[in-house]
Every structure is written in structure tokens, then in C-alpha cells.
Design a protein around this motif. Structure first.
Motif, PDB file in Angstrom:
ATOM      1  N   MET A  33       0.816  -1.220   0.000  1.00 34.55           N
ATOM      2  CA  MET A  33       0.000   0.000   0.000  1.00 34.55           C
ATOM      3  C   MET A  33       0.849   1.269   0.000  1.00 34.55           C
ATOM      4  N   VAL A  34       2.076   1.201   0.466  1.00 32.74           N
ATOM      5  CA  VAL A  34       2.912   2.403   0.524  1.00 32.74           C
ATOM      6  C   VAL A  34       3.811   2.560  -0.703  1.00 32.74           C
ATOM      7  N   ASP A  39       6.466   0.809  -8.649  1.00 33.37           N
ATOM      8  CA  ASP A  39       6.941  -0.326  -7.858  1.00 33.37           C
ATOM      9  C   ASP A  39       5.911  -1.447  -7.801  1.00 33.37           C
ATOM     10  N   LEU A  40       4.622  -1.098  -7.801  1.00 36.72           N
ATOM     11  CA  LEU A  40       3.583  -2.138  -7.862  1.00 36.72           C
ATOM     12  C   LEU A  40       3.683  -2.917  -9.170  1.00 36.72           C
ATOM     13  N   PHE A 120      -2.873  -5.863  -7.813  1.00 38.23           N
ATOM     14  CA  PHE A 120      -4.084  -5.339  -8.444  1.00 38.23           C
ATOM     15  C   PHE A 120      -5.007  -4.726  -7.395  1.00 38.23           C
ATOM     16  N   LYS A 121      -5.176  -5.449  -6.304  1.00 37.04           N
ATOM     17  CA  LYS A 121      -6.035  -4.974  -5.211  1.00 37.04           C
ATOM     18  C   LYS A 121      -5.504  -3.660  -4.643  1.00 37.04           C
ATOM     19  N   VAL A 122      -4.200  -3.607  -4.427  1.00 40.36           N
ATOM     20  CA  VAL A 122      -3.589  -2.389  -3.879  1.00 40.36           C
ATOM     21  C   VAL A 122      -3.754  -1.227  -4.855  1.00 40.36           C
ATOM     22  N   PHE A 123      -3.525  -1.477  -6.133  1.00 43.77           N
ATOM     23  CA  PHE A 123      -3.693  -0.406  -7.123  1.00 43.77           C
ATOM     24  C   PHE A 123      -5.122   0.127  -7.086  1.00 43.77           C
ATOM     25  N   ASP A 124      -6.086  -0.782  -7.071  1.00 43.91           N
ATOM     26  CA  ASP A 124      -7.495  -0.364  -7.037  1.00 43.91           C
ATOM     27  C   ASP A 124      -7.793   0.459  -5.789  1.00 43.91           C
ATOM     28  N   GLU A 125      -7.236   0.036  -4.645  1.00 45.01           N
ATOM     29  CA  GLU A 125      -7.479   0.763  -3.396  1.00 45.01           C
ATOM     30  C   GLU A 125      -6.788   2.121  -3.396  1.00 45.01           C
ATOM     31  N   LYS A 130     -11.444   0.715 -10.218  1.00 43.99           N
ATOM     32  CA  LYS A 130     -11.308  -0.719 -10.463  1.00 43.99           C
ATOM     33  C   LYS A 130     -10.661  -0.966 -11.819  1.00 43.99           C
ATOM     34  N   ALA A 131      -9.418  -0.554 -11.976  1.00 41.68           N
ATOM     35  CA  ALA A 131      -8.729  -0.713 -13.253  1.00 41.68           C
ATOM     36  C   ALA A 131      -7.418  -1.468 -13.114  1.00 41.68           C
TER      37      ALA A 131
END
Length: 179
Positions: A33-34, A39-40, A120-125, A130-131
Motif C-alpha cells: 500500500m505504501v 513499484d507495484l 491489483f487490489k492495492v492499485f485499485d485501493e 477498479k482498473a
């Protein structure tokens, strides 16, 4: 993020979670998340490559045995997913010598952690959009998708291969898995 950064992140998460898969997922989620988007993306690409390295006949036999014969396509994806987030030294050891899965009891119990989905979940959050799946998948080479790899595993799990190539795992799990 480079591979060294990823390995450090995975080592810290593994240490903090003390072998508890649910805790491991929470720790990784918190650490991802940080991270900035770049980096993701790097985490996703490197982790996917690691997961694909585990698509071998010997590891499918190992997974089949330790999960007591309860291993289908989804189960093997779960197993390789779990392998993709363990510390690098342990990961490389198990890919090089799958019989050493006998030394890692944390891998013996089926766990559907969806570690592959964490970036993916972290990017969406982070973006509140929701992409993530579509965007991050754009960075993966087409040959890194699971469907392309299953032909390499045709004919496995296989009792004879397990007996000959994975003697410690077979001695502990083989008879009940292949019953």
C-alpha cells in the motif's frame, strides 16, 4: 523496485508473519500500500516470473503429495502463488530441489491466498478505480499467462516420477496422495 528490493520485502513479510499465511497476506498488503505505482508494476512482473518458474513437473508432484492428492489446476496455481511470496533463498532452494518441500511445513496445507492479486487490489485501493487488473496485466508478457504453461505439466502428477525424483516427499506423503 528491483529483484533485490522484492526479495527484501518478501523476507521481512515472511519474518513478520511467522508462517501464518493469512498474516502474510495482511503484511504484504500493508507493505504494498505504501509503494508507488511503478513499484507495484515491478512487484507484479517479478512475482509473476517467480510463480512461473515453479511450473515444473517435479513441483506439481510435490504439491500433489503434500496436499494429499487434492490438487487440480486451481490448487497448483495456489501452491505456486504461495511459493512466489516466500523469501528468495527458500524459493530458489525449492525450485532447484522440490524434494525439499518436505522441510517447509507451511506449504503442506492448502491455502488460497491470492497473492498474485495483491498488486491489483492495492492499485485499485490506492486509485479508488477498479482498473488495476487491466492496467497491470498490460505489463506482463503474453507468455506469462497460466494457460500457456499447462502443456509443460502434461502427465503430472505421476507416481513413478514422484517415487524416483522426490523420495523424501514420497516416503512421507506419496502412498496416501496416490491412493
Amino acid at each position: 523496485m528491483n529483484e533485490t528490493d522484492l526479495h527484501e520485502l518478501l523476507q521481512v513479510a515472511w519474518s513478520e508473519s511467522q508462517g501464518d499465511w493469512d498474516m502474510h497476506e495482511q503484511v504484504l498488503h500493508r507493505k504494498l500500500m505504501v509503494l508507488p505505482l511503478a513499484d507495484l508494476v515491478d512487484f507484479n512482473v517479478i512475482q509473476t516470473k517467480r510463480r512461473r518458474l515453479a511450473f515444473t513437473p517435479l513441483l506439481i508432484n510435490a504439491a500433489f503429495m503434500v496436499w494429499d492428492g487434492a490438487l487440480g489446476n486451481d490448487g497448483f496455481l495456489d501452491f505456486t502463488d504461495n511459493l512466489s511470496v516466500i523469501p528468495n533463498e527458500l524459493f530458489e532452494t525449492l525450485v532447484a530441489d522440490p524434494d525439499r518441500v518436505i522441510e517447509v511445513p507451511a506449504l503442506w496445507t492448502p491455502h488460497e491466498g491470492h497473492f498474485w492479486h495483491l498488486p491489483f487490489k492495492v492499485f485499485d485501493e490506492q486509485s479508488r478505480v477498479k482498473a488495476g487488473t487491466d492496467l497491470l496485466n498490460e505489463y506482463l508478457p503474453p507468455d506469462n499467462r497460466p494457460g500457456d504453461l499447462w502443456p509443460r505439466l502434461d502427465g503430472h502428477p505421476n507416481r513413478q516420477t514422484a517415487q524416483n525424483m522426490l523420495p523424501r516427499l514420497y516416503a512421507r506423503f506419496g502412498e496416501s496422495a496416490f491412493a
